[in-house]
Design an enzyme around this catalytic site. Structure first.
Site, PDB file in Angstrom:
ATOM      1  N   CYS A   1       0.838  -1.186   0.000  1.00 56.70           N
ATOM      2  CA  CYS A   1       0.000   0.000   0.000  1.00 56.70           C
ATOM      3  C   CYS A   1       0.887   1.256   0.000  1.00 56.70           C
ATOM      4  CB  CYS A   1      -0.938   0.081   1.195  1.00 56.70           C
ATOM      5  SG  CYS A   1      -2.092  -1.285   1.282  1.00 56.70           S
TER       6      CYS A   1
ATOM      7  N   ARG B   1       3.910  -0.308  -4.856  1.00 55.58           N
ATOM      8  CA  ARG B   1       3.696  -0.822  -3.502  1.00 55.58           C
ATOM      9  C   ARG B   1       2.390  -1.607  -3.387  1.00 55.58           C
ATOM     10  NH1 ARG B   1       6.942   1.912   0.258  1.00 55.58           N
ATOM     11  NH2 ARG B   1       5.548   1.228   1.910  1.00 55.58           N
TER      12      ARG B   1
ATOM     13  N   TRP C   1      -2.674  -2.737  -1.702  1.00 56.44           N
ATOM     14  CA  TRP C   1      -2.388  -4.161  -1.846  1.00 56.44           C
ATOM     15  C   TRP C   1      -3.295  -4.822  -0.817  1.00 56.44           C
ATOM     16  CZ3 TRP C   1      -0.706  -8.354   1.020  1.00 56.44           C
ATOM     17  CH2 TRP C   1      -0.282  -9.473   0.277  1.00 56.44           C
TER      18      TRP C   1
ATOM     19  N   ASN D   1      -1.838   2.224   5.664  1.00 57.67           N
ATOM     20  CA  ASN D   1      -0.938   1.160   5.228  1.00 57.67           C
ATOM     21  C   ASN D   1      -0.579   0.370   6.474  1.00 57.67           C
ATOM     22  OD1 ASN D   1       1.136  -0.400   4.159  1.00 57.67           O
ATOM     23  ND2 ASN D   1       2.645   1.241   4.329  1.00 57.67           N
ATOM     24  N   GLY D   2      -0.803  -0.957   6.441  1.00 59.06           N
ATOM     25  CA  GLY D   2      -0.514  -1.787   7.609  1.00 59.06           C
ATOM     26  C   GLY D   2      -1.698  -2.683   7.906  1.00 59.06           C
TER      27      GLY D   2
ATOM     28  N   GLU E   1      17.871 -17.416  -6.877  1.00 57.51           N
ATOM     29  CA  GLU E   1      17.478 -16.090  -7.331  1.00 57.51           C
ATOM     30  C   GLU E   1      17.002 -16.116  -8.784  1.00 57.51           C
ATOM     31  OE1 GLU E   1      16.653 -13.544  -5.968  1.00 57.51           O
ATOM     32  OE2 GLU E   1      16.846 -11.912  -7.398  1.00 57.51           O
TER      33      GLU E   1
ATOM     34  N   LYS F   1      13.272 -14.960  -9.954  1.00 57.54           N
ATOM     35  CA  LYS F   1      13.056 -13.915 -10.976  1.00 57.54           C
ATOM     36  C   LYS F   1      12.077 -14.411 -12.022  1.00 57.54           C
ATOM     37  CE  LYS F   1      14.047 -11.007  -9.598  1.00 57.54           C
ATOM     38  NZ  LYS F   1      14.510 -10.942  -8.285  1.00 57.54           N
TER      39      LYS F   1
ATOM     40  N   GLU G   1       8.372 -15.000 -10.544  1.00 52.92           N
ATOM     41  CA  GLU G   1       7.588 -13.843 -10.090  1.00 52.92           C
ATOM     42  C   GLU G   1       7.114 -12.965 -11.237  1.00 52.92           C
ATOM     43  OE1 GLU G   1       9.396 -11.004  -7.371  1.00 52.92           O
ATOM     44  OE2 GLU G   1      11.364 -11.318  -8.251  1.00 52.92           O
TER      45      GLU G   1
ATOM     46  N   HIS H   1      17.497 -37.423  -5.182  1.00 50.77           N
ATOM     47  CA  HIS H   1      16.774 -37.758  -3.948  1.00 50.77           C
ATOM     48  C   HIS H   1      15.291 -37.479  -4.069  1.00 50.77           C
ATOM     49  CE1 HIS H   1      20.526 -38.666  -1.961  1.00 50.77           C
ATOM     50  NE2 HIS H   1      21.007 -37.579  -2.547  1.00 50.77           N
TER      51      HIS H   1
ATOM     52  N   LYS I   1       6.033  -4.253  -3.937  1.00 56.92           N
ATOM     53  CA  LYS I   1       7.483  -4.090  -3.798  1.00 56.92           C
ATOM     54  C   LYS I   1       7.946  -4.279  -2.359  1.00 56.92           C
ATOM     55  CE  LYS I   1      11.587  -2.741  -5.255  1.00 56.92           C
ATOM     56  NZ  LYS I   1      12.338  -3.763  -6.001  1.00 56.92           N
TER      57      LYS I   1
HETATM   58  O1  M6R Z   1      12.926  -4.834   0.589  1.00 64.12           O
HETATM   59  P1  M6R Z   1      13.433  -6.192   0.944  1.00 64.12           P
HETATM   60  O2  M6R Z   1      14.767  -6.472   0.368  1.00 64.12           O
HETATM   61  O3  M6R Z   1      13.396  -6.468   2.411  1.00 64.12           O
HETATM   62  O4  M6R Z   1      12.417  -7.186   0.239  1.00 64.12           O
HETATM   63  C1  M6R Z   1      12.531  -8.573   0.387  1.00 64.12           C
HETATM   64  C2  M6R Z   1      11.665  -9.285  -0.601  1.00 64.12           C
HETATM   65  O5  M6R Z   1      10.330  -8.933  -0.443  1.00 64.12           O
HETATM   66  C3  M6R Z   1      12.086  -9.003  -2.051  1.00 64.12           C
HETATM   67  O6  M6R Z   1      13.418  -9.326  -2.280  1.00 64.12           O
HETATM   68  C4  M6R Z   1      11.191  -9.811  -3.021  1.00 64.12           C
HETATM   69  O7  M6R Z   1      11.458 -11.172  -2.896  1.00 64.12           O
HETATM   70  C5  M6R Z   1      11.380  -9.348  -4.457  1.00 64.12           C
HETATM   71  N1  M6R Z   1      10.114  -9.261  -5.096  1.00 64.12           N
HETATM   72  C6  M6R Z   1      12.181 -10.271  -5.283  1.00 64.12           C
HETATM   73  O8  M6R Z   1      12.334  -9.808  -6.580  1.00 64.12           O
END
Ligand code: M6R
Length: 613
Positions: free
Chosen positions: A2, A27, A76, A102-103, A485, A489, A492, A508, A608
């Site tokens: 948010c 956000r 969000w 927000n929260g 990672e 990527k 997501e 395994h 984000k």
């Molecule tokens: O702001 P932060 O680094 O604490 O965020 C952590 C994760 O939410 C962030 O890395 C998330 O996994 C990304 N969407 C990955 O691309």
């Protein structure tokens, strides 16, 4: 999660709020809304499900609303599905008070029951509406004193909040409050702001201060008055935001993510250069004494998502360099795991946003257990940065795309530098290795540029494989960490099911999923285990997998004997190899998502910065 923005000034508020919300949309983008107050037209509110452009059309770019003060929100969804009614702002029953939030208000059900028993009628399923309704309730009880009502409500609600409150009875100012959710104040000439982050207001002012938990602000065009939890005035320290407005704009690129991938060499350069002088790593901003570093018994790394993946790489690299135990744990697990952390542990917290709630909670838990906190953060002045004993900033600049790229790369290199710095003090790294690493650190941005010059092959592979339903990333040691990672990527932003496995684990269980045409992204950049990685590739190939392999230039020939599709990155010190390996994986994910027509910068269901648990 948010985004909130608020404005009081001499201009029409609605277009300014819409512009701010557009910059905060990363956000959360389930719905959006604004409320504006004017003497003639009173409190006007518009909100709608969907992206900001839907709201913008609804209010004719802001022209439909009149008033020089207002609040806005991009959502969000947590409590209540994303629909028009559950969108913010929320109004109190008598239509006098509008609230953006927000929260999460954790005790909202109990408050809702109380208010319903008093005859209050609720419109939405959200936790936020209780704030608006409770404010009205206490305002009436307090003879219309909104400030007294705000303090009573803040005493009553539990959970996390950044709040913007617009009240018909306050024609010249609006109110903001914060606890465990980010909120900053912006000071322009004859205009003042609140915002979840600085990108929303940087066009108007670079002069900001950060609200602390428990603080309440009264914002008008001429000034912002801030009070602590007891109602005492607070003098806020101001910070100057020195980055360029264009840093938070697309600048001709189709997507922020692509722009941010391309910015990586520069971001890494900015992160490394000030800390590498005459071949020596130095951290002038660190307050850890050499004795403390020599006496270190254990390091614990906590983070979420991609930042956690940086932690996994760092565990391998730091243990190799320091020969001391390094644990890495997901922040969301850490706080409930009764972790073995004490005053002899250094806890390294990694976060791009510096606002991730789980990471923040892990930090506080570690602090409670007596640990010293060193954070690696991108957003200057963020909550995690402010609550840490030491902070090392990554100089990636604003990262807007939900999928992180340049923040990941800068975190990675900073952790490697930290490992080298500690190792030198501890005496666990030879002079020769130190020198070679320092040299390769210096060369890293140029090598990254080289990777970014050759995107054609990656583009071609993406067009060949974008229709696969499932992908496996396999690798050993640092390649396994890199695969975590790379796989995140891809999934997501392209919505393709994807898993990362340590190659040795395949037998395994997971290898049963490999069949004709399964796509396997095989990572062979960790050259000490290249031959073993190759054996695992041969195993999945024998079961029908299509392979895309990634290795170093020096091993291309060896890889090509087995695999048709081979991507390469320049060779570097083994510790730094993931910093180069990640770039083609980011690009592969990007081009696959592009082929699939996905919303790359704002993937579905994501936001984000994750400021709820
Ligand atoms: O702001 P932060 O680094 O604490 O965020 C952590 C994760 O939410 C962030 O890395 C998330 O996994 C990304 N969407 C990955 O691309």
């Amino acid at each position: 999660m948010c985004g909130i923005v608020g404005y009081a000034g001499l201009e029409q508020a609605a277009p300014i709020l819409l512009d701010g919300l557009e910059r905060l949309e990363y956000r959360g983008y389930d719905s959006a809304g604004i409320a504006v107050l004017s003497e003639g037209k009173g409190l006007q509110l518009r909100k709608t499900k969907g992206r900001l452009k839907v709201l913008s059309a609804l209010v004719d770019g802001g022209k439909a609303l009149e008033g020089r003060m207002g609040i806005g929100h991009t959502r969000w969804a947590t409590h209540g599905e994303p629909n028009d009614v559950n969108s913010h702002p929320h109004l109190s029953q008598n239509g006098q008070i509008a609230v953006v939030h927000n929260g999460i208000i954790e005790n909202y059900l109990e408050i809702k029951e109380f208010l319903v028993s008093k005859g209050v009628h609720f419109c939405s399923d959200t936790d936020t509406e209780v704030v608006a309704q409770l404010l009205e309730y206490f305002c009436l009880q307090n003879g219309g004193n909104i400030m007294a009502a705000v303090y009573t409500v803040l005493d009553r609600i539990e959970g996390a909040y950044a709040l913007g409150i617009l009240c018909k009875d306050l024609p010249d100012s609006f109110i903001a409050a914060r606890k465990d959710a980010p909120l900053l104040l912006g000071y322009g000439e004859n205009c003042k702001f609140i915002a979840s982050d600085v990108t929303a207001i940087i066009k108007h002012t670079r002069d900001v201060s950060y609200m602390e938990d428990g603080e309440v602000a009264v914002v008008s065009a001429g000034e912002i008055k801030v009070y602590d939890a007891l109602g005492q005035p607070v003098e806020k320290e101001h910070s100057f935001i020195d980055w360029d407005v264009s840093a938070a704009e697309k600048g001709g690129y189709a997507h922020f993510m692509f722009k941010e991938i391309m910015e990586q060499p520069e971001a890494v350069r900015k992160t490394v250069s000030p800390r590498l002088k005459d071949g020596r790593v130095c951290f002038e901003e660190l307050s850890l004494s050499e004795d403390y570093i020599r006496g270190l018994k254990k390091i614990f790394i906590v983070a979420c998502g991609s930042s956690y993946h940086v932690g996994v790489v760092a565990k391998y690299n730091m243990e190799r360099l320091l020969r001391r135990p390094v644990d890495v744990m997901l922040a969301s697990e850490f706080r409930y795991a009764d972790p073995l952390v004490d005053q002899d542990t250094l806890v390294i917290v990694i976060s791009q946003s510096g606002e991730t709630l789980d990471t923040m909670a892990a930090l506080r838990e570690a602090k409670k257990l007596g640990a010293r906190i060193l954070s690696v953060v991108n957003v200057v002045g963020s909550s995690i940065a402010r609550e840490s004993d030491d902070v090392l900033y990554t100089w990636a600049g604003p990262e807007i795309a939900v999928a992180t790229t340049k923040a990941y790369s800068t975190q990675l290199v900073l952790l490697d530098m930290l490992g080298l710095y500690f190792a030198d003090i501890i005496g666990s790294v030879s002079k020769e290795e130190y020198a070679r690493l320092a040299e390769e650190l210096q060369a890293l941005p140029t090598k990254m540029e080289k990777v970014l010059e050759n995107t054609e092959e990656i583009k071609y592979l993406a067009s060949r494989y974008f229709n696969h339903a499932s992908v496996f990333y396999i690798g050993r040691n640092l390649d396994y960490a890199l695969g975590l990672e790379g796989s995140l990527k891809l999934k997501e932003i392209s919505y393709i099911h994807s898993e990362a496995y340590a190659s040795g684990e395949l037998k395994h269980g997971t290898i049963s999923l490999i069949e004709d045409g399964t796509l396997v992204v095989a990572l062979g950049t960790y050259t000490p285990l290249f031959d073993k990685a190759l054996s695992n590739i041969i195993e999945v190939k024998a079961r029908g997998a299509d392979i895309v392999a990634l290795t170093t230039e020096s091993r291309r020939g060896d890889m090509e004997k087995t695999v048709e599709n081979v991507l390469t990155v320049p060779d570097t010190h083994i510790i730094l190899q993931p910093s180069l390996g990640i770039v083609p994986l980011q690009l592969f994910a990007y081009y696959v998502a592009l082929q699939r027509g996905c919303d790359i910068d704002k993937p579905r269901n994501l936001a984000k910065s994750v400021t709820v648990e």
